[in-house]
Design an enzyme around this catalytic site. Structure first.
Site: not given
Ligand code: NCD
Ligand code: ZN
Length: 345
Positions: A263, A247, A173, A13, A135, A98, A15, A218
């Site tokens: 977040a 995450d 997560h 997971h 999520h 997702k 980003h 989050l």
């Molecule tokens: C993630 C993001 O910034 O893309 N933020 C987070 O707090 N985890 C989005 C997500 O996975 O919820």
């Molecule tokens: Zn995420």
């Protein structure tokens, strides 16, 4: 000095963002992980096979010379998804869809408004053996932010699994004892990813002594009993159902230290080290390799990575900040502190 050599992990997971931000953060993951499941919440989101293929090419182009890192692509589920899109995605090697409930988190405004309207799409995912990444938070204003995951389990997750019992679900997560329990008690088609922050921190780390915007993510950090339940889950009898998914979600320092802070925590630079601490503190280092390098690959139907990595029990300083994009910096998890392990590169 104590060392630990394990099969190279995968981050299930992640980003990575796009453009200059992608170039800034990708090398940290590429030096630790063999593969990563790439989240599709770009602006605009990755909704079509063509979007995912183009994004994959941008990721590959941003890799350091000689890197064997492999991005595993996902599509962002919207109200407009169809069973045909599921078949097309499967044929193109997309590993998962997702689910972002509309409004749940960063860049989720295109998210799903009513998952029960997408049951035919979920049935096609089950038929195709493509994964459904969740999520798991409800988003209605009446549900307290600390209760949103537990409410999602009762209102959405359990009824969906009744209607599509064979769906391969990753509860992403997870942050609560309720989610750990749901996954532990479900069939082997249900698994979960767990972040370093939810295994190492609780909501006091967010709120005691002042608001810590770099600990805001989050789903939000929960109370200590939940953190303990997660550690018990990843080291316990049903540990094979839980795997590494950082995450890691980079935001510029100025967007985090803000009246309305974003977040997301950036953990990619030292993810493996942080997780190693969790398992060491729990007296369960023998379970670490399965969590980091085997359980996720098995659930995704992938072979284990051919390479190994070695961790050394040696204090490593974490920088206060790292370069990001647009002249901004990024504040990593544990900024200015230390990790108890370091990965040998
Ligand atoms: C993630 C993001 O910034 O893309 N933020 C987070 O707090 N985890 C989005 C997500 O996975 O919820
Ligand atoms: Zn995420």
């Amino acid at each position: 000095m104590q060392t630990l050599t394990i099969t190279q992990p995968d981050d299930m997971h992640l980003h990575l963002r796009d453009g200059e931000a992608l170039k800034a953060v990708l090398p940290y993951t590429a030096r630790q992980m063999g593969r990563a499941v790439i989240m599709p919440n770009l602006k605009p989101p990755v909704v079509s096979v063509a979007d995912a293929e183009a994004y994959k090419q941008r990721i590959l182009a941003a890799l350091p010379e000689g890197s064997a890192f492999e991005p595993l692509m996902t599509l962002y589920l919207t109200d407009n998804a169809t069973p045909e899109l599921v078949r097309e995605a499967k044929a193109a090697g997309i590993v998962a869809f997702k689910l972002y409930p509309a409004g749940a988190t960063t860049n989720s405004d295109s998210g799903v408004t009513d998952l029960f309207k997408l049951i035919p799409v979920l049935k096609e995912m089950a038929a195709q053996g493509i994964l459904f990444l969740v999520h798991g938070e409800v988003t209605d204003a009446d549900t307290d932010i600390f209760d949103r995951e537990a409410a999602f389990i009762e209102r959405i997750m359990k009824p969906v699994l009744v209607q599509v019992p064979e769906l391969k679900v990753v509860f992403e997560h997870i942050t609560t004892a309720e989610a750990a329990r749901l996954v532990s008690e479900a069939g082997d088609n249900v698994a979960a990813s767990v972040t370093p922050q939810h295994l190492l921190l609780n909501r006091n780390d967010l709120l005691v002594g002042g608001v810590r915007p770099h600990h805001f993510c989050l789903p939000v950090l929960k109370r200590e009993t939940h953190r303990q339940a997660l550690v018990a889950a990843v080291t316990g009898d049903k540990a094979h159902k839980f795997f590494l998914g950082t995450d890691s979600a980079p935001h510029a320092k100025s967007a985090k230290e803000n009246a309305c802070g974003c977040a997301g925590m950036f953990s990619a630079a030292t993810a493996v080290e942080l997780y190693a601490e969790v398992f060491e503190n729990a007296g369960a280092l023998d379970k670490f390799e399965a969590f980091a390098s085997q359980n996720g690959a098995r659930f995704y139907g992938l072979p284990e990575n051919p390479r190994k990595i070695t961790l050394v029990k040696d204090v490593q300083k974490v920088p206060e900040s790292l370069p990001f994009c647009d002249g901004e910096v990024l504040v990593p998890m544990r900024a200015g502190g230390e990790t108890a392990w370091r990965v040998e590169y």
